[in-house]
Write a protein that holds these residues in place. Structure first.
Motif: not given
Length: 419
Positions: A289-318
């Motif tokens: 909101r402060k910087i004025g993001a999302g004028k034409r499209w949504p300002a935020l796109g929260f993504q849910n962490y998903v583990p992948y076979k060939f990715g880095r999957n930290p032990v801290i991740a739930k």
């Protein structure tokens, strides 16, 4: 002294070698003694090589010597080219290689059955995020090389894809890594802006390579939106998540504001790891909101962490089930009044379009030619029917002709196993 001049090139002295840096993102190291030997064989002189202010000088007045060395460097550049951020060997994909740009995930074009086309001109990343789905960046343990696609060749293939897909396209610059390490980043945006079938140009980026000059160039070239990967507003936590002690959060936040001020829309895109940064959700919203993001499209796109076979999957991740993740987003919408947080294709003007016809069927056995090494151990890239096939669990070499069983065709990304 005579200067050796090449377009878009600066030089660095790195001890026994002279480093050529091309378009800020690629480099090649030339052995000093070998360069001097090359000069001595041709001109019977043994001059000193001097680097000053990013320029290469030869301490002689022998006429024509600078052109000779420039040609020598250009002829040997391809074999020595490396990614400046990952330090990995780079394979430069151009029209002369006759390598298709459909079928493989790491470079080229991807059609997922909508009016959005993913444009991948480069692989590799300057960061090593702890949750990276493809184990990218300088600290990768699995990725062994990178690719760069020549811009003219990339646009030639884009023309063909756009002809099939029609008008009103969104060209989305992304990749297995950071798109801004593409050496022709501004030129690519400009070429896409001039394309009659393209309505929107967007880019995924971690923002670290942006500066005021580059922001201005991208805005002038016609970039519409940046999906900016910011995963924490706490400097120390951000360094941990991005996998780099030198990660400069404040610089990225400043660049987010600079993008908006330049007329480029910003979507803040944090990967949410519950128990790590989910408590920052409201702070992300406030920053957007402060910087004025999302004028034409949504300002935020929260993504849910998903583990992948060939990715880095930290032990801290739930890992949170998506049903619970979307419930969390809806509660956040109600609490903050920031909508939409549960994003849908229509929020971006995305619509279903007919897929580019598949070249292969699952289970089909095809004859293919191996054309490139793959990015991980046991992987090679083959071509057949003007498409690429990622061949896994193989010992084949470039130039081999092999039989491949197609095991996956989803979204025109072809994976096969040797028969």
């Amino acid at each position: 002294m005579i200067e050796v001049s090449l377009p878009h090139v600066t030089f660095e002295d790195v001890g026994d070698s002279i480093r050529l840096v091309w378009r800020e993102t690629l480099y090649a190291d030339f052995d000093k003694k070998e360069l001097i030997r090359v000069i001595k064989r041709k001109y019977r002189v043994k001059p000193e090589l001097i680097i000053k202010d990013g320029r290469l000088f030869i301490d002689t007045d022998y006429p024509g010597i600078e052109k000779y060395i420039a040609i020598y460097i250009q002829n040997n550049l391809g074999a020595l080219l490396r990614n400046r951020y990952t330090k990995r060997k780079v394979l430069y994909i151009h029209e002369g290689l006759d390598v298709p740009l459909l079928g493989y995930n790491a470079f080229g074009l991807i059609d997922r059955g909508t009016n959005l086309i993913q444009v991948r001109g480069v692989s590799g990343c300057n960061l090593s995020c702890v949750f990276c789905s493809v184990d990218e960046g300088p600290y990768s343990r699995t990725r062994k090389l990178d690719y760069v696609v020549d811009i003219d060749y990339l646009m030639k293939w884009f023309d063909e894809v756009a002809r099939i897909k029609g008008k009103g396209l969104e060209a989305h610059l992304d990749g297995q890594g950071e798109p801004l390490i593409y050496p022709f980043r501004v030129e690519l945006v400009q070429a896409l802006r001039e394309h009659p079938n393209v309505s929107v140009i967007s880019m995924q980026s971690n923002g670290t390579l942006l500066n005021d000059k580059l922001v201005e160039e991208l805005a002038e070239a016609g970039l519409d939106r940046v999906n900016l990967s910011i995963h924490s507003l706490d400097p120390d936590k951000a360094k941990m998540l991005m996998g780099r002690k030198d990660y400069d959060l404040q610089h990225v936040l400043d660049m987010a504001e600079a993008l908006v001020n330049a007329g480029i829309d910003v979507l803040i895109a944090p990967v949410i790891i519950f128990g790590v940064n989910d408590n920052e959700a409201e702070a992300f919203i406030e920053f957007a909101r402060k910087i004025g993001a999302g004028k034409r499209w949504p300002a935020l796109g929260f993504q849910n962490y998903v583990p992948y076979k060939f990715g880095r999957n930290p032990v801290i991740a739930k890992v949170k089930p998506f049903k619970e993740f979307y419930a969390w987003l809806r509660a956040l919408e109600e609490k903050t009044g920031m909508k939409p947080l549960v994003l849908k294709p229509e929020h971006f003007g995305m619509e279903k379009r007919e897929f580019i016809p598949l070249a292969f069927r699952p289970g089909e056995v095809v004859k293919a030619e191996v054309v490139l090494p793959g990015r991980i151990e046991g992987e090679m890239i083959a071509k057949a029917r003007n498409r690429l096939i990622e061949v896994i669990n193989t010992r084949a070499e470039v130039g081999d002709r092999i039989r491949v069983r197609i095991v996956r065709t989803r979204h025109g990304i072809y994976i096969g196993t040797p028969v």
